[in-house]
Design an enzyme around this catalytic site. Structure first.
Site, PDB file in Angstrom:
ATOM      1  N   ASN A 210       0.669  -0.998  -0.094  1.00 16.41           N
ATOM      2  CA  ASN A 210      -0.126  -0.115   0.258  1.00 16.41           C
ATOM      3  C   ASN A 210       0.929   1.291   0.113  1.00 16.41           C
ATOM      4  OD1 ASN A 210       0.882   0.621   3.223  1.00 16.41           O
ATOM      5  ND2 ASN A 210      -0.193  -1.068   2.986  1.00 16.41           N
ATOM      6  N   ILE A 307      -2.463  -7.925  14.099  1.00 10.80           N
ATOM      7  CA  ILE A 307      -1.540  -7.425  15.557  1.00 10.80           C
ATOM      8  C   ILE A 307      -2.091  -6.611  15.897  1.00 10.80           C
ATOM      9  CG2 ILE A 307       0.937  -6.347  15.816  1.00 10.80           C
ATOM     10  CD1 ILE A 307       0.954  -7.133  12.622  1.00 10.80           C
ATOM     11  N   LYS A 341     -11.843  -4.114  18.561  1.00 11.01           N
ATOM     12  CA  LYS A 341     -10.207  -4.335  19.054  1.00 11.01           C
ATOM     13  C   LYS A 341     -10.025  -3.421  20.522  1.00 11.01           C
ATOM     14  CE  LYS A 341      -8.858  -3.404  14.546  1.00 11.01           C
ATOM     15  NZ  LYS A 341      -7.625  -3.971  13.736  1.00 11.01           N
TER      16      LYS A 341
HETATM   17  O1  PMT Z   1       3.197   6.431   6.679  1.00 12.65           O
HETATM   18  P1  PMT Z   1       2.532   7.426   6.148  1.00 12.65           P
HETATM   19  O2  PMT Z   1       2.326   7.662   4.486  1.00 12.65           O
HETATM   20  O3  PMT Z   1       2.864   8.560   7.127  1.00 12.65           O
HETATM   21  O4  PMT Z   1       0.463   7.800   6.314  1.00 12.65           O
HETATM   22  C1  PMT Z   1       0.313   7.550   7.704  1.00 12.65           C
HETATM   23  C2  PMT Z   1      -0.615   6.619   7.938  1.00 12.65           C
HETATM   24  C3  PMT Z   1      -2.104   6.918   6.904  1.00 12.65           C
HETATM   25  C4  PMT Z   1      -0.981   4.319   7.322  1.00 12.65           C
HETATM   26  C5  PMT Z   1      -1.263   6.032   9.343  1.00 12.65           C
HETATM   27  O5  PMT Z   1      -1.186   7.188   9.452  1.00 12.65           O
HETATM   28  C6  PMT Z   1      -2.475   5.584   8.956  1.00 12.65           C
HETATM   29  O6  PMT Z   1      -3.341   5.098   9.376  1.00 12.65           O
HETATM   30  N1  PMT Z   1      -1.643   4.137   9.415  1.00 12.65           N
HETATM   31  C7  PMT Z   1      -3.034   3.111   9.535  1.00 12.65           C
HETATM   32  C8  PMT Z   1      -2.785   2.075   8.665  1.00 12.65           C
HETATM   33  C9  PMT Z   1      -4.847   1.180   8.360  1.00 12.65           C
HETATM   34  O7  PMT Z   1      -4.031   0.347   7.935  1.00 12.65           O
HETATM   35  O8  PMT Z   1      -5.628   1.658   8.948  1.00 12.65           O
HETATM   36  P2  PMT Z   1      -6.638   0.146   9.696  1.00 12.65           P
HETATM   37  O9  PMT Z   1      -8.077   1.303   9.697  1.00 12.65           O
HETATM   38  O10 PMT Z   1      -6.459  -0.781   8.221  1.00 12.65           O
HETATM   39  O11 PMT Z   1      -5.987  -0.473  10.233  1.00 12.65           O
HETATM   40  C10 PMT Z   1      -6.619  -0.571  12.296  1.00 12.65           C
HETATM   41  C11 PMT Z   1      -5.043  -0.516  13.166  1.00 12.65           C
HETATM   42  O12 PMT Z   1      -5.469  -1.676  12.666  1.00 12.65           O
HETATM   43  C12 PMT Z   1      -4.503   0.396  12.196  1.00 12.65           C
HETATM   44  O13 PMT Z   1      -3.860   0.428  13.616  1.00 12.65           O
HETATM   45  C13 PMT Z   1      -3.276  -0.575  11.882  1.00 12.65           C
HETATM   46  O14 PMT Z   1      -2.444  -0.509  12.095  1.00 12.65           O
HETATM   47  C14 PMT Z   1      -3.568  -2.139  12.584  1.00 12.65           C
HETATM   48  N2  PMT Z   1      -4.010  -3.522  12.120  1.00 12.65           N
HETATM   49  C15 PMT Z   1      -4.421  -3.754  11.160  1.00 12.65           C
HETATM   50  C16 PMT Z   1      -4.515  -4.511  10.579  1.00 12.65           C
HETATM   51  C17 PMT Z   1      -3.837  -5.878  10.716  1.00 12.65           C
HETATM   52  N3  PMT Z   1      -3.528  -6.996  10.244  1.00 12.65           N
HETATM   53  N4  PMT Z   1      -3.048  -5.276  11.949  1.00 12.65           N
HETATM   54  C18 PMT Z   1      -2.967  -4.669  12.290  1.00 12.65           C
HETATM   55  O15 PMT Z   1      -2.390  -4.283  13.159  1.00 12.65           O
END
Ligand code: PMT
Length: 401
Positions: A210, A307, A341
């Site tokens: 991504n 995670i 979560k």
């Molecule tokens: O890296 P940059 O270019 O500066 O951009 C920053 C960002 C947009 C990536 C950052 O600010 C951000 O939003 N990060 C989380 C992105 C994400 O995966 O969001 P999500 O809504 O899909 O996931 C929710 C949460 O669960 C997140 O904290 C993610 O780290 C966590 N997760 C998700 C899937 C997984 N298998 N394990 C996880 O721990």
């Protein structure tokens, strides 16, 4: 004001013309209240006589590793334990190279190896020597090992060249030492952070990933370090240098990120999941490069482990902060993730926007926690990170009461 009262500084002086400035540095450190002992390398004596520093510090100057008289006053291991900070100023290119390589062929290098205390270096050398790739590598590796690198400054040099390589002025170095000792709000806190994207292999040359650049997560690591946290940064592949002082664990896939995080999670105090972890991986990544033998193809994807959810389900769990990256219904989805979560806090950002979220240098956040919320207005990721770390400190402190 005696900002360095009760602080013990071991001042190392190496061979360079800036050694004359170390006399003023020594005077200012003592004026600020520090107790200072001086260690010189043999080549430093070619520039300034030890007597100068002895007169200014009121103590004998340590030079020789095999000096029986000096060892009987305070042996070198005791000296290494005595100090609160080991400051090497000026630090020559030769010294930095040897420090990086782990040499101990003089007293100062031996003390750096033998001391558990933090080491700070103030590089001083000709601008061409500073620009040399070997010096750059040495400095980068020392930074990665948590050696504090202060300077150099730019300007006119003793040899007539102009450029970066001048030792920071003594006033600036004393200021850095004083700043170093100001207790941070996260002193003693173990903070675990994920950042960047993950890569899920399709075959040995292709992957699913991504747009995460790691900028938001790395800015958070910097902000947490400034507050004194001990930061472990588990990072997917990004093009950013590791912030000085973090423990970097470089990973590629979600599974590797999970393994690295789970090794540290139950001994961490705060976990921030900023990484954009791939929700799915290819079920069976091919062992060899796939050939384009058909007009279309399908990939069977399977869910990756979450995670953040796994960390928050631990019996001895850290304070858990998640991120939510959404293209619509930011609040609804963020609140859903906060609850599902079982998080202490979630920072939601709008993505797919040219001004915030992935890749760009700025962002804006809506932060939610059980029973509360706060907006962090659009700003640089550095500013946003500072504000979010402040908010985390506030909530983390409340949770511990
Ligand atoms: O890296 P940059 O270019 O500066 O951009 C920053 C960002 C947009 C990536 C950052 O600010 C951000 O939003 N990060 C989380 C992105 C994400 O995966 O969001 P999500 O809504 O899909 O996931 C929710 C949460 O669960 C997140 O904290 C993610 O780290 C966590 N997760 C998700 C899937 C997984 N298998 N394990 C996880 O721990």
């Amino acid at each position: 004001m005696q900002t360095l009262a009760n602080k013990k500084i071991l001042l190392g002086i190496t061979g360079g013309i800036a050694a004359y400035k170390a006399a003023e540095l020594l005077r200012l450190l003592i004026k600020a209240g520090a107790e200072v002992r001086v260690v010189m390398t043999p080549s430093a004596q070619e520039f300034v006589q030890p007597l100068t520093y002895q007169a200014l510090s009121g103590h004998r100057v340590y030079i020789d590793l095999f000096d029986a008289e000096a060892e009987s006053a305070m042996d070198h291991i005791e000296l290494a334990r005595w100090c609160d900070l080991l400051l090497v100023a000026p630090a020559s290119a030769n010294f930095l190279g040897k420090l990086n390589a782990g040499y101990a062929d003089n007293l100062l290098l031996t003390l750096c190896l033998a001391s558990k205390q933090p080491v700070a270096v103030a590089p001083a050398m000709n601008q061409q020597m500073f620009a040399n790739a070997a010096t750059e590598d040495n400095i980068n590796q020392l930074k990665a090992r948590r050696v504090l690198v202060w300077g150099p400054a730019e300007g006119e040099q003793a040899c007539g060249d102009v450029g970066p390589g001048r030792m920071l002025e003594p006033e600036q170095l004393v200021n850095n030492v004083a700043q170093y000792f100001i207790p941070g709000k996260l002193d003693g806190v173990e903070l675990l952070l994920t950042a960047g994207p993950t890569r899920e292999a399709i075959d040995p040359v292709r992957y699913i990933s991504n747009r995460s650049s790691g900028k938001m997560g790395y800015a958070l690591a910097e902000a947490a370090l400034k507050e004194g946290a001990s930061v472990t940064l588990v990072s997917g592949p990004v093009a950013l240098p590791a912030p000085q002082g973090v423990q970097l664990v470089a990973v590629e896939s979600a599974q590797q990120m999970y393994d690295a995080v789970m090794q540290q999670a139950s001994t961490s105090d705060i976990f921030i999941a900023c990484a954009a972890v791939a929700d799915y991986r290819v079920d069976q990544a091919a062992d060899h490069k796939l050939k384009k033998s058909t007009d279309s193809m399908s990939l069977q994807l399977v869910r990756n482990v979450d995670i953040l959810a796994a960390v928050s389900a631990l019996e001895r769990r850290p304070f858990c902060v998640g991120f939510a990256a959404e293209t619509r219904q930011l609040e609804k989805y963020a609140l859903g993730k906060l609850e599902q979560k079982n998080l202490d806090m979630i920072a939601a950002n709008q993505v797919g926007d040219s001004n915030s979220g992935f890749e760009v240098d700025s962002n804006q956040l809506e932060v939610f926690w059980p029973g509360g919320r706060q907006s962090i207005e659009h700003a640089t990721k550095t500013d946003i990170a500072k504000q979010l770390i402040d908010l985390i400190i506030e909530r983390y402190t409340c949770a511990r009461r």
